[in-house]
Design an enzyme around this catalytic site. Structure first.
Site, short mmCIF file in Angstrom:
data_model
loop_
_atom_site.label_atom_id
_atom_site.label_comp_id
_atom_site.label_asym_id
_atom_site.label_seq_id
_atom_site.Cartn_x
_atom_site.Cartn_y
_atom_site.Cartn_z
N ASP A 3 -0.05 0.85 13.66
CA ASP A 3 0.21 2.13 14.34
C ASP A 3 0.52 1.93 15.82
OD1 ASP A 3 -2.56 2.31 15.83
OD2 ASP A 3 -2.99 1.83 13.75
N GLN B 269 0.86 -1.20 0.00
CA GLN B 269 0.00 0.00 0.00
C GLN B 269 0.89 1.25 0.00
OE1 GLN B 269 -1.99 -0.90 3.70
NE2 GLN B 269 -0.04 -1.20 4.71
N ASP C 267 -7.41 -5.71 13.87
CA ASP C 267 -7.34 -4.26 13.69
C ASP C 267 -6.87 -4.01 12.26
OD1 ASP C 267 -6.95 -1.56 13.80
OD2 ASP C 267 -5.52 -1.61 15.46
N PRO D 122 -4.39 -6.97 0.86
CA PRO D 122 -4.01 -8.04 1.80
C PRO D 122 -5.01 -8.20 2.94
CG PRO D 122 -2.59 -6.12 2.11
CD PRO D 122 -3.42 -5.85 0.88
N GLY E 264 -1.22 -11.88 8.70
CA GLY E 264 -2.07 -12.42 9.75
C GLY E 264 -2.84 -13.66 9.31
N1 SAM Z 1 -7.71 1.87 12.63
C1 SAM Z 1 -7.54 1.53 11.28
C2 SAM Z 1 -8.71 1.67 10.37
O1 SAM Z 1 -9.73 1.01 10.53
O2 SAM Z 1 -8.61 2.50 9.49
C3 SAM Z 1 -6.77 0.25 11.09
C4 SAM Z 1 -5.38 0.62 11.44
S1 SAM Z 1 -4.09 -0.42 11.19
C5 SAM Z 1 -2.98 0.76 10.52
C6 SAM Z 1 -4.52 -1.51 9.90
C7 SAM Z 1 -3.34 -2.36 9.45
O3 SAM Z 1 -3.75 -3.64 8.99
C8 SAM Z 1 -2.52 -1.76 8.31
O4 SAM Z 1 -1.31 -1.24 8.79
C9 SAM Z 1 -2.31 -2.92 7.33
O5 SAM Z 1 -1.00 -2.99 6.84
C10 SAM Z 1 -2.67 -4.11 8.22
N2 SAM Z 1 -3.04 -5.33 7.49
C11 SAM Z 1 -3.80 -5.41 6.36
N3 SAM Z 1 -3.88 -6.69 5.96
C12 SAM Z 1 -3.17 -7.43 6.85
C13 SAM Z 1 -2.89 -8.82 6.97
N4 SAM Z 1 -3.34 -9.72 6.06
N5 SAM Z 1 -2.12 -9.23 8.01
C14 SAM Z 1 -1.66 -8.34 8.93
N6 SAM Z 1 -1.89 -7.01 8.85
C15 SAM Z 1 -2.63 -6.57 7.83
#
Ligand code: SAM
Length: 287
Positions: A88, A33, A161, A168, A141
């Protein structure tokens, strides 16, 4: 300095939210991303993934309080917690405030999100720089739960989260993932997930709850107010492996006894969050 710069988050093709930007602090295109951190005039530092607001210093506490403290004050004794996504650091930060928690494993797919936040948003990410109970894994994950379910270890609480169901994060909303999540949970286990917008994503909410309903014993959805997400009202899903209820089994007395102070979460809000607006109830009828 970019004193005349505004950024706009576009939501679908009919809605946008604009923020005055004082400074661009970080900008990177990763394998997964685009990751940007900007200093805004009204909301403090802001993380955007693919142009969508993830957290701002001003309101992140609402999201992180409600994703972490709701399940942790319902589970009878949460010791082993898994966070998927949450790069974060805000969710891990709140989980680790609970004295019962012995270990928090966090699996974030994109190391750049953690790096950017550790450098520019310490309010959420300080904890990622090192905490004796935190195991930070940079990885997928989906793969993590697939492998973990074959081990003997179990989690008491799992928190998803994640970003929206694109790229992904798409499999994080599907049945195969939640089947593995269920297998990773101990008997009293609870899984809470980022549950999208009741105003704009009713179909995703319905589909998520349908998936959870097929796999878990009890399923719920609860709301909180978020200043910087489209529509302001946002949801988390709450599913249990055993017969646990988020209000009847809420350890109310533990909130004050914990000695923790919260800016958003409190006993009343915990319970009220599960009382849904009528339009949501209608949409979710039959589940
Ligand atoms: N509070 C936020 C929202 O709803 O907008 C979510 C915040 S957090 C930054 C979300 C994170 O999920 C991202 O940093 C992203 O890289 C991660 N993410 C996405 N797909 C994932 C996966 N398959 N495994 C682990 N992390 C993942």
């Amino acid at each position: 300095m970019h004193s005349n710069l505004w950024i706009e988050e576009r939501y679908k093709d009919f809605y946008g939210m604009r923020y005055k930007v004082e400074n661009v602090l970080y900008s990177k295109k990763t394998e997964f991303q685009t990751v940007d951190v900007v200093e805004t005039k009204g909301h403090g530092k802001m993380l955007l993934n693919d142009g969508l607001v993830m957290v701002t210093e001003r309101d992140e506490i609402a999201y992180h309080d409600m994703i972490a403290h709701v399940p942790l004050f319902v589970h009878p004794n949460p010791k082993n917690v898994l966070v998927i996504g949450g790069g974060d650091g805000g969710t891990a930060r709140e989980v680790l405030r609970h004295s019962s928690v012995e270990k928090c494993t966090m699996v974030e797919i994109d190391g750049a999100v953690c790096e950017a936040c550790m450098e520019f948003i310490p309010q959420t990410a300080e904890v990622l720089k090192g905490h004796p109970k935190l195991d930070l894994i940079i990885g997928d994950g989906v793969k993590f739960v697939q492998e973990f379910q074959a081990t003997n270890e179990k989690f008491d609480v799992i928190i998803i989260d994640s970003t929206d169901p694109i790229g992904p994060a798409a499999p994080l909303f599907g049945p195969e993932f939640y089947t593995n999540v269920n297998k990773c949970l101990a008997d009293n286990g609870i899984v809470v997930s980022q549950g999208e917008s009741p105003w704009f994503e009713a179909e995703i909410q319905k589909s998520m709850l349908g998936v959870l309903n097929d796999i878990f014993k009890n399923i719920f959805i609860y709301n909180f107010s978020n200043l910087t997400y489209p529509g302001g009202l946002w949801s988390f899903t709450f599913a249990t492996k055993g017969d646990i209820h988020p209000i009847n089994d809420f350890r109310k007395e533990a909130v004050a006894a914990s000695g923790l102070e919260f800016s958003y979460y409190n006993e009343g809000l915990h319970q009220a969050a599960f009382y849904l607006p009528t339009f949501m109830k209608k949409n979710l009828e039959g589940l």
